[in-house]
Scaffold this motif. Structure first.
Motif, mmCIF file in Angstrom:
data_model
loop_
_atom_site.group_PDB
_atom_site.id
_atom_site.type_symbol
_atom_site.label_atom_id
_atom_site.label_comp_id
_atom_site.label_asym_id
_atom_site.label_seq_id
_atom_site.Cartn_x
_atom_site.Cartn_y
_atom_site.Cartn_z
ATOM 1 N N PHE A 1 -24.986 69.047 27.804
ATOM 2 C CA PHE A 1 -26.026 69.517 27.561
ATOM 3 C C PHE A 1 -27.084 68.543 27.915
ATOM 4 N N LYS A 2 -28.298 69.111 28.449
ATOM 5 C CA LYS A 2 -29.159 68.316 29.456
ATOM 6 C C LYS A 2 -30.279 67.668 28.598
ATOM 7 N N LYS A 3 -30.569 68.515 27.344
ATOM 8 C CA LYS A 3 -31.912 68.010 27.044
ATOM 9 C C LYS A 3 -31.724 67.031 25.841
ATOM 10 N N LYS A 4 -31.413 65.844 26.629
ATOM 11 C CA LYS A 4 -31.110 64.647 25.714
ATOM 12 C C LYS A 4 -31.740 63.343 26.065
ATOM 13 N N GLU A 5 -31.805 62.215 25.244
ATOM 14 C CA GLU A 5 -32.301 61.008 25.857
ATOM 15 C C GLU A 5 -31.221 60.006 24.902
ATOM 16 N N ILE A 6 -31.014 58.823 25.789
ATOM 17 C CA ILE A 6 -30.073 57.781 25.173
ATOM 18 C C ILE A 6 -30.716 56.581 25.086
ATOM 19 N N LEU A 7 -30.703 56.029 23.675
ATOM 20 C CA LEU A 7 -31.295 54.871 23.775
ATOM 21 C C LEU A 7 -30.390 53.615 22.725
ATOM 22 N N LEU B 1 -25.307 47.505 30.680
ATOM 23 C CA LEU B 1 -26.588 48.005 30.601
ATOM 24 C C LEU B 1 -27.283 48.162 31.965
ATOM 25 N N ARG B 2 -27.312 47.186 32.376
ATOM 26 C CA ARG B 2 -28.069 46.964 33.848
ATOM 27 C C ARG B 2 -27.893 48.234 34.753
ATOM 28 N N ARG B 3 -26.717 48.511 34.924
ATOM 29 C CA ARG B 3 -26.229 49.499 35.598
ATOM 30 C C ARG B 3 -26.681 50.874 35.306
ATOM 31 N N TYR B 4 -26.942 51.146 33.934
ATOM 32 C CA TYR B 4 -27.433 52.464 33.186
ATOM 33 C C TYR B 4 -28.894 52.330 33.137
ATOM 34 N N LYS B 5 -29.766 51.446 33.565
ATOM 35 C CA LYS B 5 -31.075 51.394 33.221
ATOM 36 C C LYS B 5 -32.104 52.562 33.567
ATOM 37 N N LYS B 6 -31.400 53.421 34.546
ATOM 38 C CA LYS B 6 -32.263 54.430 34.991
ATOM 39 C C LYS B 6 -31.891 55.691 34.168
ATOM 40 N N ILE C 1 -30.679 55.389 30.581
ATOM 41 C CA ILE C 1 -30.928 55.288 29.399
ATOM 42 C C ILE C 1 -31.920 54.264 29.020
ATOM 43 N N LYS C 2 -32.394 54.123 27.916
ATOM 44 C CA LYS C 2 -33.535 53.147 27.379
ATOM 45 C C LYS C 2 -32.901 52.083 26.612
ATOM 46 N N VAL C 3 -33.174 50.982 26.950
ATOM 47 C CA VAL C 3 -32.385 49.870 26.381
ATOM 48 C C VAL C 3 -33.633 49.110 25.551
ATOM 49 N N ILE C 4 -33.266 48.629 24.422
ATOM 50 C CA ILE C 4 -34.106 47.786 23.695
ATOM 51 C C ILE C 4 -33.240 46.445 23.607
ATOM 52 N N ARG C 5 -33.554 45.331 23.849
ATOM 53 C CA ARG C 5 -32.815 43.929 23.905
ATOM 54 C C ARG C 5 -33.406 43.181 22.650
ATOM 55 N N ASN C 6 -32.569 42.946 21.683
ATOM 56 C CA ASN C 6 -33.034 42.213 20.733
ATOM 57 C C ASN C 6 -32.742 40.436 20.917
ATOM 58 N N GLU C 7 -33.690 39.551 21.103
ATOM 59 C CA GLU C 7 -33.529 38.234 21.271
ATOM 60 C C GLU C 7 -33.011 37.120 20.356
ATOM 61 N N LYS C 8 -33.261 37.866 18.995
ATOM 62 C CA LYS C 8 -32.889 36.987 17.845
ATOM 63 C C LYS C 8 -32.605 37.962 16.596
ATOM 64 N N LYS C 9 -31.402 37.841 16.260
ATOM 65 C CA LYS C 9 -31.189 38.426 14.903
ATOM 66 C C LYS C 9 -31.800 38.386 13.823
ATOM 67 N N LEU D 1 -18.231 49.597 25.939
ATOM 68 C CA LEU D 1 -19.535 50.184 26.080
ATOM 69 C C LEU D 1 -19.582 51.257 27.165
ATOM 70 N N GLU D 2 -19.020 50.913 28.469
ATOM 71 C CA GLU D 2 -19.005 51.897 29.658
ATOM 72 C C GLU D 2 -18.530 53.157 29.321
ATOM 73 N N LYS D 3 -17.192 53.362 28.565
ATOM 74 C CA LYS D 3 -16.811 54.618 28.186
ATOM 75 C C LYS D 3 -17.801 55.200 27.016
ATOM 76 N N THR D 4 -18.532 54.571 26.318
ATOM 77 C CA THR D 4 -19.316 55.076 25.397
ATOM 78 C C THR D 4 -20.339 55.783 25.898
ATOM 79 N N LEU D 5 -21.191 54.917 26.784
ATOM 80 C CA LEU D 5 -22.200 55.484 27.729
ATOM 81 C C LEU D 5 -21.987 56.698 28.608
#
Length: 244
Positions: A31-37, A51-56, A58-66, A19-23
């Motif tokens: 390219f600067k005009k982007k958002e990461i979700l 993900l906590r290290r990248y909270k500023k 990227i936008k993280v949506i955490r699902n609590e139940k599949k 995940l770290e390499k992906t992020l």
């Protein structure tokens, strides 16, 4: 919605070791005009710590139940959830274990700028630093009603195209059929399917990933192939195209 603004939609389930390499590959784009979700679907590994290290950044949506027992349907649910939160005109899909090359977003954005009539593209993935490309074998016949296609992380679409696709997605059906197959077939039938002769994506085969259980010619492989064929027939009906 912002024109020529990129939204990168990442789905993740227990991909902590990648995940770290992906992020970083997304954040370090030229390219600067982007958002990461990112949609984290109940990860139990170290994904949340990363993900906590990248909270500023990227936008993280955490699902609590599949939502489903099916990996492909959960992936689709995650992408739809992220899409609804996104604001970009150009949508990049990415799995939590794959990597974008540094110039991917800028190249694709410029390509869309120059080709206003194109709504769907894929690039050719390569396997890690070896740059070994994922090449398809030539077909043994002259024509086909469905395309050969590359994995989810190579797909980029315009927002309006994805919105149209959602009405044909059948998001609760075909539990073995992933979004890359559905999107590719939809684009193919709409005469929008295009593969660029360039590589901007490093693809990682995860032995614990969604596709790993579909060994060629196994029982599940045939189930998945049957679902793909059924979905293709359904698309023909929805698009009012004669099925041969």
């Amino acid at each position: 919605m912002k024109n020529n603004f990129a939204s990168v939609l990442i789905t993740n389930f227990n991909k902590g070791k990648y995940l770290e390499k992906t992020l970083k590959s997304c954040w370090n784009q030229n390219f600067k005009k982007k958002e990461i979700l990112i949609f984290d679907d109940c990860s139990t590994d170290n994904s949340l710590k990363i993900l906590r290290r990248y909270k500023k950044k990227i936008k993280v949506i955490r699902n609590e139940k599949k939502k489903f027992k099916s990996g492909p349907l959960n992936q689709i649910n995650g992408i739809i959830t992220l899409f609804k939160k996104s604001k970009g005109d150009i949508i990049f899909l990415l799995d939590g274990d794959d990597i974008f090359k540094k110039n991917k977003i800028s190249y694709i954005i410029n390509f869309f700028k120059k080709n206003r009539n194109i709504n769907f593209v894929q690039d050719v993935p390569s396997f890690g630093k070896s740059e070994k490309l994922m090449i398809f074998k030539k077909r043994l016949f002259l024509f086909s009603i469905w395309p050969k296609f590359y994995p989810t992380s190579t797909i980029v679409v315009r927002r309006k195209f994805f919105l149209n696709f959602l009405s044909h997605l059948e998001k609760k059906k075909f539990p073995n059929l992933e979004i890359d197959a559905r999107l590719s077939m939809f684009a193919f039938l709409k005469k929008e399917f295009l593969i660029l002769d360039k590589s901007f994506t490093y693809y990682n085969y995860d032995k614990d990933g969604i596709t790993s259980k579909y060994k060629k010619f196994s029982y599940l492989w045939w189930i998945k192939r049957n679902e793909a064929f059924s979905y293709l027939i359904l698309l023909h009906k929805k698009l009012k195209i004669r099925f041969i």
